[in-house]
Design a protein around this motif. Structure first.
Motif, PDB file in Angstrom:
ATOM      1  N   LEU A 152      14.816-108.666  34.222  1.00 35.76           N
ATOM      2  CA  LEU A 152      16.286-109.375  34.786  1.00 35.76           C
ATOM      3  C   LEU A 152      16.484-109.118  35.740  1.00 35.76           C
ATOM      4  CD1 LEU A 152      16.986-111.323  31.220  1.00 35.76           C
ATOM      5  CD2 LEU A 152      15.869-112.382  33.184  1.00 35.76           C
ATOM      6  N   ALA A 153      17.068-107.306  35.323  1.00 32.08           N
ATOM      7  CA  ALA A 153      17.337-106.885  36.603  1.00 32.08           C
ATOM      8  C   ALA A 153      16.963-107.093  37.955  1.00 32.08           C
ATOM      9  CB  ALA A 153      17.710-105.501  36.444  1.00 32.08           C
ATOM     10  N   LEU A 154      15.624-106.909  37.379  1.00 35.63           N
ATOM     11  CA  LEU A 154      14.828-107.440  39.003  1.00 35.63           C
ATOM     12  C   LEU A 154      14.897-108.466  39.181  1.00 35.63           C
ATOM     13  CD1 LEU A 154      12.301-105.845  40.683  1.00 35.63           C
ATOM     14  CD2 LEU A 154      10.523-107.169  39.355  1.00 35.63           C
ATOM     15  N   ALA A 155      14.606-109.533  39.031  1.00 32.27           N
ATOM     16  CA  ALA A 155      15.165-111.450  39.915  1.00 32.27           C
ATOM     17  C   ALA A 155      16.323-111.057  40.410  1.00 32.27           C
ATOM     18  CB  ALA A 155      14.980-111.494  38.494  1.00 32.27           C
ATOM     19  N   ALA A 156      17.550-110.291  39.260  1.00 33.05           N
ATOM     20  CA  ALA A 156      18.943-109.994  39.855  1.00 33.05           C
ATOM     21  C   ALA A 156      19.096-109.037  41.616  1.00 33.05           C
ATOM     22  CB  ALA A 156      19.980-109.899  38.976  1.00 33.05           C
ATOM     23  N   VAL A 165      11.026-111.354  45.417  1.00 29.71           N
ATOM     24  CA  VAL A 165      10.995-110.619  44.714  1.00 29.71           C
ATOM     25  C   VAL A 165      11.668-111.024  43.013  1.00 29.71           C
ATOM     26  CG1 VAL A 165      13.192-108.824  44.059  1.00 29.71           C
ATOM     27  CG2 VAL A 165      11.906-108.506  46.548  1.00 29.71           C
ATOM     28  N   THR A 166      12.243-112.370  43.337  1.00 32.91           N
ATOM     29  CA  THR A 166      12.367-113.003  42.573  1.00 32.91           C
ATOM     30  C   THR A 166      11.394-113.678  41.558  1.00 32.91           C
ATOM     31  OG1 THR A 166      14.924-113.219  43.120  1.00 32.91           O
ATOM     32  CG2 THR A 166      14.037-114.818  41.141  1.00 32.91           C
ATOM     33  N   GLY A 167      10.709-113.916  43.056  1.00 31.05           N
ATOM     34  CA  GLY A 167       8.879-114.410  42.086  1.00 31.05           C
ATOM     35  C   GLY A 167       8.744-113.233  41.227  1.00 31.05           C
ATOM     36  N   LEU A 168       7.813-112.735  41.569  1.00 31.23           N
ATOM     37  CA  LEU A 168       7.387-111.233  40.669  1.00 31.23           C
ATOM     38  C   LEU A 168       8.511-111.099  39.541  1.00 31.23           C
ATOM     39  CD1 LEU A 168       5.690-108.786  41.101  1.00 31.23           C
ATOM     40  CD2 LEU A 168       7.535-108.074  42.854  1.00 31.23           C
ATOM     41  N   ALA A 169       9.211-111.421  39.761  1.00 27.45           N
ATOM     42  CA  ALA A 169       9.943-111.183  38.147  1.00 27.45           C
ATOM     43  C   ALA A 169       9.837-112.094  36.977  1.00 27.45           C
ATOM     44  CB  ALA A 169      11.767-110.934  38.227  1.00 27.45           C
ATOM     45  N   GLY A 170       9.682-113.565  37.934  1.00 28.28           N
ATOM     46  CA  GLY A 170       9.043-114.350  36.863  1.00 28.28           C
ATOM     47  C   GLY A 170       7.444-114.132  36.649  1.00 28.28           C
TER      48      GLY A 170
END
Lengths: 328, 229
Positions: A41-45, A233-238
């Protein structure tokens, strides 16, 4: 005692693997999974923080990229699982269980979606930008609900976690190490971007677009590039989130998800490199502790958020560290 | 070679027309003083040249290129460097960051700008909003130079500064002009200082260019008639 922000960042960042290592020693795999969830979640944010914190773009549609990353993983893994090729009309593609390939697809698809959404949404500003990004989020959300091929509203289950060369990803600590490594690499990259001439110009465009234009830089292009990197980056977190849960569903596209990312950033400190990490960890911690006490734990989270906004404008990091953030 | 050419340029702020026909030219390597009393259209002309404001009639050409439909950042990339009125540096960024954010390839780089303004080197890590007015002005000029312009426009670059700082800035501009041959358009109220640096002058009166000639001819009748000196 106030600490220099850099020192505080290092302490807070190392707290996450420390928790995982202690949980490993105590044989508490659930805690490791919680730490992994916090890191993802931190990565997405962290991705959103580039657009929101540095670029001033309040996107209520970042769940689109999170969901696209998740579905990229879900679709590729489900086809690999069922040994059926993915029919893309002009050609067919085999599914895969390889994380690096899935990440590449997730990042590419999310970046492309961010480019298209950004090209339209960035022609507006303020509340209109918020509304357009929200509208895109809802479009994707309702599309996946009515997409029976991949589970529709029920979502899509993946039975075995995808593989990464040299690691047993089913082992919680190894999967945590992988996720933490990705987070560390992205934070390093974001730090470089912030200090680059691009990052400086993006931050300046947030404060005064005309002034940036007079030195030959296009605020639109700066914001578009930031939005695309942020979406990727948010896609990678997904993709990682879907792998953690071995499940994807339309809720990954929901506007509440986008709202949560914003909450992480506000809690930790808007525009501060490690703000989203602190915010996501605090959120997961509160969620874990308070949801056991009450079904209405979000009320308590709301109270915490209110206190931070009223009394710690720089977020938790701003309250504990010396120096000023970009929004303080 | 003519670098900048304005022909019968008109511009308005909504219903209020500010320019009624401005003609001016700047040759490569030339320093033009844009003069006139307050409210005569000097800053508006600068804004039109830099495309911060659209003109309603006439022609604006830079290096042979029509700038009519060009956004400000494209005009800047074509080689127009602006030092705006009131300095307007990037306040939260440090001196170094202000200069790096604007940097483009060319002879002007961080080392050369700080050699021109040694005070900027001393304040390299300081946040721009904490600089003195004079230092902010030096930074604004340095930032414009970092874009490696072909023509730099300075709108009231020394306004509100102490005499000693004004002198420092004029000396620096004189050095830039002598050493690099950079073309300048300078708006300032100081006739004496402009006389030291400018080759020619264009005088604006109520939004029109009413006189253009050698700078040495401004003193006397022209100054009495149009500048209130």
């Amino acid at each position: 005692m106030m600490l220099p922000e850099r020192t505080l960042n290092i302490i807070l960042f190392l707290a996450l693997p420390l928790v995982a290592v202690i949980a490993l020693a105590l044989d508490e795999p659930f805690i490791i999974t919680l730490a992994t969830r916090a890191a993802i979640l931190a990565l997405a944010a962290v991705g959103l923080n580039l657009a929101l914190g540095l670029g001033g773009l309040v996107s209520l549609g970042h769940a689109v990229f999170f969901g696209l990353g998740g579905y990229a993983m879900g679709i590729l893994a489900s086809h690999a699982q069922s040994f059926t090729p993915l029919d893309l009309g002009l050609f067919t593609l085999d599914g895969t269980k390889s994380m690096p390939i899935i990440w590449l697809v997730a990042v590419t698809v999310s970046a492309f979606a961010a480019l298209l959404i950004g090209l339209l949404a960035l022609r507006t500003a303020g509340v209109y930008f918020i509304m357009i990004t929200l509208a895109f989020g809802q479009m994707f959300y309702y599309f996946t609900i009515s997409w029976p091929a991949y589970g529709g509203e029920d979502g899509l289950s993946i039975y075995v976690r995808n593989s990464f060369p040299g690691l047993n990803t089913l082992d919680p600590i190894q999967f945590f190490a992988l996720v933490f490594g990705v987070l560390a690499a992205v934070l390093w990259l974001m730090g470089r971007i912030e200090r680059s001439s691009f990052g400086l110009a993006l931050g300046s465009a947030r404060q005064n677009a005309v002034r940036v234009e007079t030195v030959g830089l296009s605020p639109f292009r700066l914001r578009l590039v930031a939005f695309v990197i942020s979406g990727a980056v948010t896609g990678l977190a997904g993709a990682l989130f879907a792998d953690l849960n071995r499940f994807v569903s339309p809720t990954m596209f929901s506007w509440q998800m986008s709202g949560e990312f914003i909450v992480f950033i506000v809690l930790g400190g808007i525009g501060r490199l490690y703000g989203p990490v602190v915010g996501a960890c605090l959120f997961v911690l509160l969620e874990h502790m308070l949801s056991g006490v009450s079904d209405f734990w979000l009320i308590y989270l709301g109270a915490v958020l209110l206190l931070v906004v009223l009394f710690a404008r720089g977020g938790v990091i701003g309250a504990l560290a010396n120096g000023r953030g970009v929004h303080d | 070679m003519t670098l900048l050419h304005l022909e019968r340029v008109e511009a308005a702020y909504g219903a209020a027309q500010a320019l009624f026909g401005v003609d001016l030219t700047v040759e490569e390597g030339e320093v033009l003083a844009l003069m006139g009393r307050n409210g005569m259209g000097k800053s508006t002309t600068i804004r039109v040249i830099c495309r911060l404001m659209k003109h309603s009639a006439g022609r604006v050409q830079f290096a042979g290129r029509d700038l009519s439909q060009v956004p400000p950042h494209v005009a800047a990339r074509a080689g127009l460097g602006l030092v705006p009125e009131g300095r307007r540096v990037f306040g939260p960024l440090t001196v170094r960051e202000n200069l790096i954010a604007a940097a483009r390839q060319g002879p002007w780089d961080f080392a050369k700008v700080t050699a021109l303004f040694p005070r900027l080197a001393e304040r390299e890590g300081q946040v721009a909003r904490h600089l003195s007015g004079g230092e902010q002005q030096m930074l604004a000029i340095g930032r414009a130079l970092m874009t490696n312009p072909r023509l730099m426009l300075l709108d009231e670059a020394t306004e509100g500064l102490a005499p000693v700082v004004r002198q420092e800035i004029w000396d620096a501009l004189d050095a830039v002009r002598r050493e690099t041959g950079l073309a300048l358009v300078v708006v300032d109220k100081s006739l004496a200082e402009l006389g030291r640096i400018a080759d020619r002058a264009t005088v604006l009166e109520r939004g029109r260019s009413v006189w253009t000639g050698p700078m040495c001819d401004v003193a006397g009748d022209v100054a009495n008639a149009y500048l209130g000196v």
